[in-house]
Design a protein around this motif. Structure first.
Motif, PDB file in Angstrom:
ATOM      1  N   LEU A  27      77.169  34.093  48.021  1.00 46.27           N
ATOM      2  CA  LEU A  27      77.750  34.469  49.303  1.00 46.27           C
ATOM      3  C   LEU A  27      76.849  35.453  50.043  1.00 46.27           C
ATOM      4  CD1 LEU A  27      80.145  34.312  51.262  1.00 46.27           C
ATOM      5  CD2 LEU A  27      81.250  36.123  49.925  1.00 46.27           C
ATOM      6  N   GLN A  28      76.280  36.415  49.290  1.00 44.93           N
ATOM      7  CA  GLN A  28      75.374  37.391  49.910  1.00 44.93           C
ATOM      8  C   GLN A  28      74.133  36.714  50.484  1.00 44.93           C
ATOM      9  OE1 GLN A  28      74.751  40.133  46.679  1.00 44.93           O
ATOM     10  NE2 GLN A  28      76.507  41.442  47.288  1.00 44.93           N
ATOM     11  N   ASP A  29      73.564  35.725  49.747  1.00 46.97           N
ATOM     12  CA  ASP A  29      72.383  35.004  50.238  1.00 46.97           C
ATOM     13  C   ASP A  29      72.710  34.274  51.538  1.00 46.97           C
ATOM     14  OD1 ASP A  29      70.927  35.887  48.116  1.00 46.97           O
ATOM     15  OD2 ASP A  29      71.192  34.063  46.893  1.00 46.97           O
ATOM     16  N   ARG A  30      73.903  33.695  51.620  1.00 49.39           N
ATOM     17  CA  ARG A  30      74.310  32.965  52.801  1.00 49.39           C
ATOM     18  C   ARG A  30      74.466  33.910  54.009  1.00 49.39           C
ATOM     19  NH1 ARG A  30      79.417  29.285  52.253  1.00 49.39           N
ATOM     20  NH2 ARG A  30      78.983  29.441  50.020  1.00 49.39           N
ATOM     21  N   LEU A  31      75.026  35.084  53.726  1.00 45.82           N
ATOM     22  CA  LEU A  31      75.207  36.068  54.795  1.00 45.82           C
ATOM     23  C   LEU A  31      73.865  36.566  55.320  1.00 45.82           C
ATOM     24  CD1 LEU A  31      78.211  38.129  53.365  1.00 45.82           C
ATOM     25  CD2 LEU A  31      78.256  36.573  55.336  1.00 45.82           C
ATOM     26  N   ARG A  32      72.886  36.773  54.407  1.00 45.90           N
ATOM     27  CA  ARG A  32      71.565  37.203  54.839  1.00 45.90           C
ATOM     28  C   ARG A  32      70.906  36.146  55.727  1.00 45.90           C
ATOM     29  NH1 ARG A  32      70.824  38.425  49.268  1.00 45.90           N
ATOM     30  NH2 ARG A  32      71.340  40.621  48.829  1.00 45.90           N
ATOM     31  N   GLY A  33      71.123  34.860  55.353  1.00 44.04           N
ATOM     32  CA  GLY A  33      70.556  33.779  56.146  1.00 44.04           C
ATOM     33  C   GLY A  33      71.147  33.728  57.550  1.00 44.04           C
ATOM     34  N   ASP A  34      72.406  34.013  57.690  1.00 45.63           N
ATOM     35  CA  ASP A  34      73.054  34.034  59.003  1.00 45.63           C
ATOM     36  C   ASP A  34      72.517  35.175  59.834  1.00 45.63           C
ATOM     37  OD1 ASP A  34      74.480  31.843  58.239  1.00 45.63           O
ATOM     38  OD2 ASP A  34      76.301  32.958  57.686  1.00 45.63           O
ATOM     39  N   ASP A  35      72.274  36.343  59.219  1.00 37.07           N
ATOM     40  CA  ASP A  35      71.778  37.500  59.944  1.00 37.07           C
ATOM     41  C   ASP A  35      70.370  37.248  60.494  1.00 37.07           C
ATOM     42  OD1 ASP A  35      74.126  38.761  59.460  1.00 37.07           O
ATOM     43  OD2 ASP A  35      73.386  39.928  57.724  1.00 37.07           O
ATOM     44  N   SER A  36      69.537  36.591  59.676  1.00 38.69           N
ATOM     45  CA  SER A  36      68.146  36.340  60.080  1.00 38.69           C
ATOM     46  C   SER A  36      68.076  35.370  61.236  1.00 38.69           C
ATOM     47  CB  SER A  36      67.340  35.770  58.909  1.00 38.69           C
ATOM     48  OG  SER A  36      67.892  34.532  58.489  1.00 38.69           O
TER      49      SER A  36
END
Length: 341
Positions: free
Chosen positions: A331-340
């Motif tokens: 979930l954290q990896d997915r959130l980082r991808g959305d932020d970028s």
């Protein structure tokens, strides 16, 4: 079926040291054949005063210092009615403790009615406890059965099984390893105090002999010394030997405590399969040590089972933790991808 036990048998009991009753007959010898039917005792104080309601006529009558003093008082008054009534009811015998001697009037009545009068130097309380112990053994339920009784590390082990399975050979090896033989082939078991099984040799004349096929009869006392034998021992574990059956499923964990019933008493029980390569004496030694641990509150099989359950619970908890951790990281990896983006 229990044989008749008489007053003469009581006098002839072969008791040693702290069990010795120290009895001798001082009157009424013609009544020594009277049967003793129960192991209970009675202090006839109330009966001497004339109160006979619910009086235990079938019990052995114990005269201590109190009863003796009252007898002397009755003798001084010339009153012997209660004494005669007591002895005419057919009591098994009268026993005087503390080396007290009955009055001449009582001796005459005992002789006239054929009631044995015995005497001991023991104190009343000490004598009563010894006599109750002796009578409990005499009147105990008895069973004579086939097997071998040995003492291993202080535990009385009764080895049973079909003829030829190797009971005597296993017992012989145990004796050779420093343990003690109680009885071979025919074992007499007594239920003492309702919950204790005491085993001994059924035939006293044979003593501590063993029959070993191919060797014959051997005398354990002569071969290994008196330290290798016992006269009696409490049965605390029953081990049954049987020839190995490949189609049978044998217990490999031992988490379930099995018992067998002898004379109404439940005793821990083990079934040990016999086949070439299995060292039965060592297995019996280990069983004895394990039984001692159980009596101390330590049960190896149950502790092993609990350890396995804890491990499984820990393993399951670890898997659940790892799964949750992976989900969080994903979930954290997915959130980082959305932020970028």
């Amino acid at each position: 079926m229990r044989q008749t036990f008489t007053v003469l048998d009581l006098l002839n009991l072969d008791l040693k040291e702290h069990n010795d009753l120290g009895l001798r007959c001082i009157a009424g010898r013609q009544g020594l054949s009277r049967e003793i039917r129960m192991p209970d005792l009675n202090r006839p104080g109330l009966a001497l005063s004339g109160f006979f309601d619910n009086f235990g006529y079938e019990r052995i009558q114990i005269f201590g210092r109190g009863e003796h003093a009252y007898l002397e008082k009755l003798d001084a008054q010339g009153n012997s009615d209660t004494i005669r009534h007591l002895f005419e009811q057919g009591v098994p015998c009268a026993i005087f403790t503390h080396d007290l001697y009955p009055t001449e009037r009582l001796i005459a009545i005992a002789t006239d009615t054929g009631t044995p009068v015995l005497q001991t130097s023991l104190a009343t309380s000490d004598f009563n406890s010894r006599l109750i112990r002796a009578l409990s053994n005499v009147f105990a339920k008895t069973l004579t059965t086939h097997g071998v009784l040995v003492e291993v590390f202080g535990i009385g082990i009764f080895i049973i099984g079909d003829s030829g399975v190797g009971k005597s050979e296993a017992a012989l090896e145990l004796v050779h390893r420093g343990h003690r033989l109680v009885a071979d082939d025919a074992v007499e078991i007594r239920n003492v105090s309702g919950n204790v099984l005491i085993g001994s040799g059924a035939n006293k004349a044979l003593g501590h002999h063993m029959e070993i096929r191919g060797l014959g009869i051997i005398n354990i006392t002569h071969l290994f010394g008196v330290g290798a034998i016992r006269e009696t021992k409490q049965i605390q574990l029953v081990v049954e030997l049987e020839n190995w059956d490949s189609e049978k499923v044998y217990d490999r964990i031992g988490a379930e405590e099995k018992t067998t019933e002898i004379l109404g008493v439940k005793v821990p029980y083990l079934l040990v399969p016999v086949k070439p390569g299995r060292n039965i004496p060592i297995i019996i030694e280990t069983a004895a040590m394990n039984e001692r641990l159980k009596k101390m509150g330590y049960f190896s099989a149950k502790e092993f089972n609990q350890s396995v359950m804890k491990w499984l619970e820990t393993e399951n908890a670890r898997k659940i933790y790892m799964q949750k951790r992976q989900m969080i990281e994903s979930l954290q990896d997915r959130l980082r991808g959305d932020d970028s983006e």
